[in-house]
Design an enzyme around this catalytic site. Structure first.
Site, PDB file in Angstrom:
ATOM      1  N   ALA A  60       6.384   0.854 -16.053  1.00 13.47           N
ATOM      2  CA  ALA A  60       6.968   2.195 -15.893  1.00 13.47           C
ATOM      3  C   ALA A  60       6.083   3.193 -16.621  1.00 13.47           C
ATOM      4  O   ALA A  60       6.196   3.365 -17.823  1.00 13.47           O
ATOM      5  CB  ALA A  60       8.391   2.239 -16.444  1.00 13.47           C
ATOM      6  N   GLY A  61       5.187   3.831 -15.873  1.00  8.77           N
ATOM      7  CA  GLY A  61       4.287   4.806 -16.474  1.00  8.77           C
ATOM      8  C   GLY A  61       4.842   6.200 -16.329  1.00  8.77           C
ATOM      9  O   GLY A  61       5.719   6.626 -17.079  1.00  8.77           O
ATOM     10  N   ILE A  64       1.366   3.465 -26.837  1.00  8.42           N
ATOM     11  CA  ILE A  64       2.159   4.288 -27.747  1.00  8.42           C
ATOM     12  C   ILE A  64       1.257   4.889 -28.817  1.00  8.42           C
ATOM     13  O   ILE A  64       0.815   4.196 -29.743  1.00  8.42           O
ATOM     14  CB  ILE A  64       3.299   3.467 -28.385  1.00  8.42           C
ATOM     15  CG1 ILE A  64       4.132   2.777 -27.298  1.00  8.42           C
ATOM     16  CG2 ILE A  64       4.161   4.362 -29.266  1.00  8.42           C
ATOM     17  CD1 ILE A  64       4.669   3.707 -26.227  1.00  8.42           C
ATOM     18  N   GLY A  72     -29.107  16.528 -21.624  1.00  4.61           N
ATOM     19  CA  GLY A  72     -29.978  15.406 -21.316  1.00  4.61           C
ATOM     20  C   GLY A  72     -29.553  14.156 -22.073  1.00  4.61           C
ATOM     21  O   GLY A  72     -28.367  13.862 -22.216  1.00  4.61           O
ATOM     22  N   GLY A  77       0.930  12.819 -20.305  1.00  4.69           N
ATOM     23  CA  GLY A  77       1.897  13.876 -20.040  1.00  4.69           C
ATOM     24  C   GLY A  77       2.259  14.020 -18.580  1.00  4.69           C
ATOM     25  O   GLY A  77       2.870  15.017 -18.176  1.00  4.69           O
ATOM     26  N   GLY A  78       1.920  13.021 -17.786  1.00  2.00           N
ATOM     27  CA  GLY A  78       2.152  13.078 -16.343  1.00  2.00           C
ATOM     28  C   GLY A  78       0.823  13.176 -15.626  1.00  2.00           C
ATOM     29  O   GLY A  78       0.051  14.111 -15.844  1.00  2.00           O
ATOM     30  N   GLU A 116       5.570  19.736 -23.299  1.00  6.32           N
ATOM     31  CA  GLU A 116       4.515  18.728 -23.444  1.00  6.32           C
ATOM     32  C   GLU A 116       3.329  19.053 -22.550  1.00  6.32           C
ATOM     33  O   GLU A 116       2.169  18.945 -22.965  1.00  6.32           O
ATOM     34  CB  GLU A 116       5.069  17.347 -23.099  1.00  6.32           C
ATOM     35  CG  GLU A 116       4.040  16.232 -23.244  1.00  6.32           C
ATOM     36  CD  GLU A 116       4.610  14.858 -22.936  1.00  6.32           C
ATOM     37  OE1 GLU A 116       3.809  13.916 -22.801  1.00  6.32           O
ATOM     38  OE2 GLU A 116       5.847  14.720 -22.820  1.00  6.32           O
ATOM     39  N   ARG A 117       3.593  19.482 -21.332  1.00  8.78           N
ATOM     40  CA  ARG A 117       2.500  19.769 -20.397  1.00  8.78           C
ATOM     41  C   ARG A 117       1.764  21.044 -20.766  1.00  8.78           C
ATOM     42  O   ARG A 117       0.532  21.119 -20.645  1.00  8.78           O
ATOM     43  CB  ARG A 117       3.063  19.812 -18.970  1.00  8.78           C
ATOM     44  CG  ARG A 117       3.428  18.421 -18.504  1.00  8.78           C
ATOM     45  CD  ARG A 117       4.324  18.350 -17.301  1.00  8.78           C
ATOM     46  NE  ARG A 117       4.584  16.936 -17.004  1.00  8.78           N
ATOM     47  CZ  ARG A 117       5.519  16.490 -16.168  1.00  8.78           C
ATOM     48  NH1 ARG A 117       6.299  17.358 -15.540  1.00  8.78           N
ATOM     49  NH2 ARG A 117       5.677  15.200 -15.969  1.00  8.78           N
TER      50      ARG A 117
END
Length: 393
Positions: A143-144, A170, A352, A376-377, A255-256
């Site tokens: 579950a991401g 985490i 370079g 964060g998605g 959060e985003r």
């Protein structure tokens, strides 16, 4: 040539009306702390894969951690723009090691907004001082970005929850004293069966796995967490049982936006470093900066960065007014993190071979950039959110 100083500022940012004189005074305090206390040690921390607790306590002493926490819980009680200042100064310096952003911008808001009074008083004052370190434990192997699918179970047993499951990726996992843990309290209710618990990590039922070997952000410890019979009092739950997913939805915009705040500062810093380097680096009886291609590429990047800066500051102002929508937050994260990856990639090219050496800040910025399109998605999730808004569902 010597490494350009990150403190050099050649005016790539737009004039900004967001900040007061108090904010700018705090910025100078944070900037000096970053330069004196963090920059000299960051390379060693990247090698160790973790930041010493003393660095957290020193950050707490100057008010860098959770500054907007109310004074009754030990914070400065200032507005969120002080948090923005801290995020910006860390980003400008290329500091990704201490997981201050997770601690202050992801964990503390959950506890402040939804925990019981006892839980707030137990954790927030110690988080402000750096004595206690926070982590957000939502992601699992299966579950991401879809937090509705968490499998970690919390079963009520008297006045406690008994927790079994596994978390992964985490941040602050090796050091954390408190984890805001997403777990399933009702296995048959989908999103309505997810609850959040402020879990004390100092117990035998919690085992920290290995410190994960990441592509970048190597000084920020990131762990697997295993839970087998871990116990938490029911009073440590945030909000109502089954309300965890709804709570998470209330904090995702912040959060985003936080991710975008960090990314735009890295874009500006990368441009400063590259202009400074190309203006001095000799090639073919001139400098790299004399070439039309150099100027055209950097001109494009500077224009895009200024546009993204204005958009980001507009979103900050919207957030401060309580008006930033989840769709706007998805848009700013998508646009600015994509630009972040683009800017550091194209700027690195002008260095370079030196650009491939981690002693140069552009190389470290390149390595650290890629996660911004995931954390964060993922970018694809942001597009899904924006697409649903465009087509009405």
């Amino acid at each position: 040539m010597s490494e350009p100083s990150y403190l050099r500022d050649d005016g790539f940012a737009a004039p900004r009306a967001l900040f007061s004189e108090e904010h700018e005074m705090f910025r100078q305090t944070v900037r000096k702390f970053v330069e004196d206390e963090l920059v000299p040690h960051h390379g060693a921390w990247e090698g160790a894969g973790v930041v010493p607790r003393e660095a957290w306590r020193r950050a707490g002493e100057i008010g860098l951690l959770c500054p907007n926490v109310p004074t009754e819980y030990g914070g400065m009680g200032v507005d969120w723009l002080f948090n923005v200042v801290a995020i910006e100064e860390l980003a400008r310096a290329g500091i990704t090691g201490p997981g201050f952003m997770v601690h202050s911008e992801m964990v503390a808001p959950y506890i402040l907004g939804f925990a019981s009074e006892d839980t707030k008083r137990r954790w927030l004052p110690r988080m402000v001082t750096g004595e206690a370190i926070g982590a957000l434990a939502i992601t699992e192997p299966g579950a991401g970005s879809d937090a509705k699918n968490v499998r970690t179970r919390a079963v009520r047993e008297g006045d406690d929850y008994v927790i079994d499951g596994q978390k992964v990726y985490i941040s602050n996992g090796q050091l954390a004293d408190v984890m805001v843990l997403a777990c399933r309290t009702d296995p048959g209710s989908g999103a309505r069966g997810v609850s959040l618990i402020a879990l004390d990590t100092n117990q035998p039922g919690l085992k920290r796995g290995r410190n994960l070997d990441k592509i970048g952000m190597k000084a920020q410890d990131t762990s697997e967490i295993f839970l087998e019979g871990a116990r938490a009092p029911a009073s440590a739950r945030l909000g109502e049982e089954g309300g965890g997913f709804a709570i998470m939805m209330t904090k995702l915009a912040q959060e985003r936006l936080t991710q975008a705040v960090r990314s735009i500062c890295v874009c500006e810093a990368a441009l400063r470093w590259t202009v400074a380097y190309t203006a001095e680096r000799k090639a073919f009886e001139g400098t790299i900066g004399d070439f039309q291609n150099t100027r055209f590429v950097l001109a494009d990047l500077a224009a895009e960065t200024l546009s993204a800066r204005v958009f980001t500051d507009w979103c900050i102002a919207r957030f401060m007014a309580g008006e930033l929508t989840p769709v706007e937050a998805a848009k700013v994260k998508l646009v600015v993190t994509n630009l972040h990856v683009k800017v550091v990639d194209q700027c690195l090219q002008f260095f370079g071979g030196y650009g491939y050496m981690t002693e140069y800040p552009i190389a470290r910025a390149y390595i650290d950039a890629r996660v911004t399109r995931i954390a964060g998605g993922a970018a694809e999730v942001m597009k899904q959110i924006i697409g649903r808004d465009l087509f009405g569902g």
